[in-house]
Design a protein around this motif. Structure first.
Motif, PDB file in Angstrom:
ATOM      1  N   SER A  42      -4.420   1.345  13.411  1.00  0.00           N
ATOM      2  CA  SER A  42      -5.450   0.435  12.892  1.00  0.00           C
ATOM      3  C   SER A  42      -5.131   0.112  11.434  1.00  0.00           C
ATOM      4  CB  SER A  42      -6.823   1.083  12.995  1.00  0.00           C
ATOM      5  OG  SER A  42      -6.898   2.194  12.114  1.00  0.00           O
ATOM      6  N   SER A  43      -5.824  -0.854  10.905  1.00  0.00           N
ATOM      7  CA  SER A  43      -5.626  -1.223   9.499  1.00  0.00           C
ATOM      8  C   SER A  43      -5.967  -0.065   8.575  1.00  0.00           C
ATOM      9  CB  SER A  43      -6.481  -2.436   9.143  1.00  0.00           C
ATOM     10  OG  SER A  43      -6.028  -3.566   9.843  1.00  0.00           O
ATOM     11  N   SER A  44      -7.012   0.687   8.903  1.00  0.00           N
ATOM     12  CA  SER A  44      -7.406   1.809   8.048  1.00  0.00           C
ATOM     13  C   SER A  44      -6.352   2.918   8.070  1.00  0.00           C
ATOM     14  CB  SER A  44      -8.771   2.349   8.453  1.00  0.00           C
ATOM     15  OG  SER A  44      -8.743   2.806   9.781  1.00  0.00           O
ATOM     16  N   GLU A  45      -5.719   3.143   9.215  1.00  0.00           N
ATOM     17  CA  GLU A  45      -4.659   4.145   9.285  1.00  0.00           C
ATOM     18  C   GLU A  45      -3.439   3.697   8.477  1.00  0.00           C
ATOM     19  OE1 GLU A  45      -5.474   6.076  13.680  1.00  0.00           O
ATOM     20  OE2 GLU A  45      -4.318   4.206  13.535  1.00  0.00           O
ATOM     21  N   LEU A  46      -3.087   2.418   8.571  1.00  0.00           N
ATOM     22  CA  LEU A  46      -1.977   1.894   7.772  1.00  0.00           C
ATOM     23  C   LEU A  46      -2.300   1.983   6.287  1.00  0.00           C
ATOM     24  CD1 LEU A  46      -0.940  -1.223   9.876  1.00  0.00           C
ATOM     25  CD2 LEU A  46       0.290   0.940   9.661  1.00  0.00           C
ATOM     26  N   ALA A  47      -3.539   1.684   5.917  1.00  0.00           N
ATOM     27  CA  ALA A  47      -3.947   1.755   4.513  1.00  0.00           C
ATOM     28  C   ALA A  47      -3.860   3.190   3.999  1.00  0.00           C
ATOM     29  CB  ALA A  47      -5.360   1.217   4.342  1.00  0.00           C
ATOM     30  N   ALA A  48      -4.291   4.145   4.809  1.00  0.00           N
ATOM     31  CA  ALA A  48      -4.223   5.553   4.396  1.00  0.00           C
ATOM     32  C   ALA A  48      -2.777   5.994   4.214  1.00  0.00           C
ATOM     33  CB  ALA A  48      -4.928   6.427   5.430  1.00  0.00           C
ATOM     34  N   ASP A  49      -1.899   5.625   5.149  1.00  0.00           N
ATOM     35  CA  ASP A  49      -0.487   5.981   5.022  1.00  0.00           C
ATOM     36  C   ASP A  49       0.143   5.330   3.799  1.00  0.00           C
ATOM     37  OD1 ASP A  49      -0.540   7.588   7.230  1.00  0.00           O
ATOM     38  OD2 ASP A  49       0.652   6.263   8.518  1.00  0.00           O
ATOM     39  N   PHE A  50      -0.171   4.057   3.575  1.00  0.00           N
ATOM     40  CA  PHE A  50       0.413   3.355   2.435  1.00  0.00           C
ATOM     41  C   PHE A  50      -0.048   3.967   1.116  1.00  0.00           C
ATOM     42  CE2 PHE A  50       0.172   0.044  -0.837  1.00  0.00           C
ATOM     43  CZ  PHE A  50       1.520  -0.227  -0.967  1.00  0.00           C
ATOM     44  N   SER A  51      -1.336   4.201   0.974  1.00  0.00           N
ATOM     45  CA  SER A  51      -1.834   4.744  -0.298  1.00  0.00           C
ATOM     46  C   SER A  51      -1.304   6.150  -0.543  1.00  0.00           C
ATOM     47  CB  SER A  51      -3.356   4.706  -0.349  1.00  0.00           C
ATOM     48  OG  SER A  51      -3.904   5.525   0.655  1.00  0.00           O
ATOM     49  N   SER A  52      -1.195   6.940   0.504  1.00  0.00           N
ATOM     50  CA  SER A  52      -0.654   8.301   0.369  1.00  0.00           C
ATOM     51  C   SER A  52       0.818   8.262  -0.062  1.00  0.00           C
ATOM     52  CB  SER A  52      -0.814   9.025   1.696  1.00  0.00           C
ATOM     53  OG  SER A  52      -0.160  10.259   1.670  1.00  0.00           O
ATOM     54  N   ALA A  53       1.598   7.415   0.587  1.00  0.00           N
ATOM     55  CA  ALA A  53       3.019   7.310   0.241  1.00  0.00           C
ATOM     56  C   ALA A  53       3.199   6.743  -1.162  1.00  0.00           C
ATOM     57  CB  ALA A  53       3.731   6.426   1.263  1.00  0.00           C
ATOM     58  N   LEU A  54       2.390   5.769  -1.530  1.00  0.00           N
ATOM     59  CA  LEU A  54       2.514   5.162  -2.846  1.00  0.00           C
ATOM     60  C   LEU A  54       2.168   6.166  -3.950  1.00  0.00           C
ATOM     61  CD1 LEU A  54       3.218   2.458  -4.159  1.00  0.00           C
ATOM     62  CD2 LEU A  54       0.772   1.958  -4.194  1.00  0.00           C
ATOM     63  N   ARG A  55       1.135   6.959  -3.728  1.00  0.00           N
ATOM     64  CA  ARG A  55       0.770   7.999  -4.707  1.00  0.00           C
ATOM     65  C   ARG A  55       1.923   8.970  -4.915  1.00  0.00           C
ATOM     66  NH1 ARG A  55      -4.219   8.085  -2.270  1.00  0.00           N
ATOM     67  NH2 ARG A  55      -3.631   9.898  -1.023  1.00  0.00           N
ATOM     68  N   LYS A  56       2.566   9.361  -3.818  1.00  0.00           N
ATOM     69  CA  LYS A  56       3.677  10.315  -3.917  1.00  0.00           C
ATOM     70  C   LYS A  56       4.844   9.710  -4.697  1.00  0.00           C
ATOM     71  CE  LYS A  56       6.825  13.174  -1.356  1.00  0.00           C
ATOM     72  NZ  LYS A  56       7.425  13.512  -0.078  1.00  0.00           N
ATOM     73  N   VAL A  57       5.158   8.446  -4.421  1.00  0.00           N
ATOM     74  CA  VAL A  57       6.311   7.811  -5.067  1.00  0.00           C
ATOM     75  C   VAL A  57       6.051   7.542  -6.544  1.00  0.00           C
ATOM     76  CG1 VAL A  57       7.689   5.711  -5.080  1.00  0.00           C
ATOM     77  CG2 VAL A  57       7.156   6.805  -2.935  1.00  0.00           C
ATOM     78  N   LEU A  58       4.850   7.175  -6.910  1.00  0.00           N
ATOM     79  CA  LEU A  58       4.561   6.806  -8.294  1.00  0.00           C
ATOM     80  C   LEU A  58       4.256   8.002  -9.187  1.00  0.00           C
ATOM     81  CD1 LEU A  58       2.453   3.560  -7.844  1.00  0.00           C
ATOM     82  CD2 LEU A  58       4.853   3.778  -8.494  1.00  0.00           C
ATOM     83  N   ARG A  59       4.245   9.191  -8.648  1.00  0.00           N
ATOM     84  CA  ARG A  59       4.012  10.389  -9.468  1.00  0.00           C
ATOM     85  C   ARG A  59       5.058  10.534 -10.543  1.00  0.00           C
ATOM     86  NH1 ARG A  59       3.515  15.234  -5.564  1.00  0.00           N
ATOM     87  NH2 ARG A  59       2.377  14.114  -4.022  1.00  0.00           N
TER      88      ARG A  59
END
Length: 113
Positions: free
Chosen positions: A96-113
């Motif tokens: 779903s869109s919410s699952e994609l959003a959760a995966d994207f935000s989680s991955a982005l947080r990890k990369v931008l640390r």
């Protein structure tokens, strides 16, 4: 729709981000981010990779539209000049869109640390 200035379109740019950028994987997608070495005024850009492994044309475009909708508000908050490539994996077809959003935000947080 993303404005033209916010889109990665050249194959060389995709390759550069994937080779030199940082990467974070999640069950449904992989996010590659390349931050600029020097401060710049260029806008952040994003590109999407949704291969045939995700599904047929209809499914791929649905995943692309959902990812574009998820990334659009976040793009303005990124440091100027940041290049992002979002690669959808096969499980993204049923997400779903919410699952994609959760995966994207989680991955982005990890990369931008």
């Amino acid at each position: 729709m993303l404005p033209p200035a916010a889109r990665l379109t050249r194959s060389q740019d995709f390759g550069l981000v994937v080779r030199r950028g940082r990467r974070a994987g999640r069950p449904r997608l992989v996010v590659h981010v390349l931050k600029p070495d020097v401060p710049t005024l260029d806008s952040s850009k994003v590109g999407f990779v949704v291969s045939k492994a995700v599904g047929n044309s209809v499914v791929r475009h649905r995943v692309y539209r959902r990812l574009r909708h998820v990334v659009r508000p976040v793009l303005a908050e990124m440091p100027p000049g940041t290049l992002v490539v979002v690669r959808a994996l096969a499980p993204a077809a049923e997400a779903s869109s919410s699952e994609l959003a959760a995966d994207f935000s989680s991955a982005l947080r990890k990369v931008l640390r």
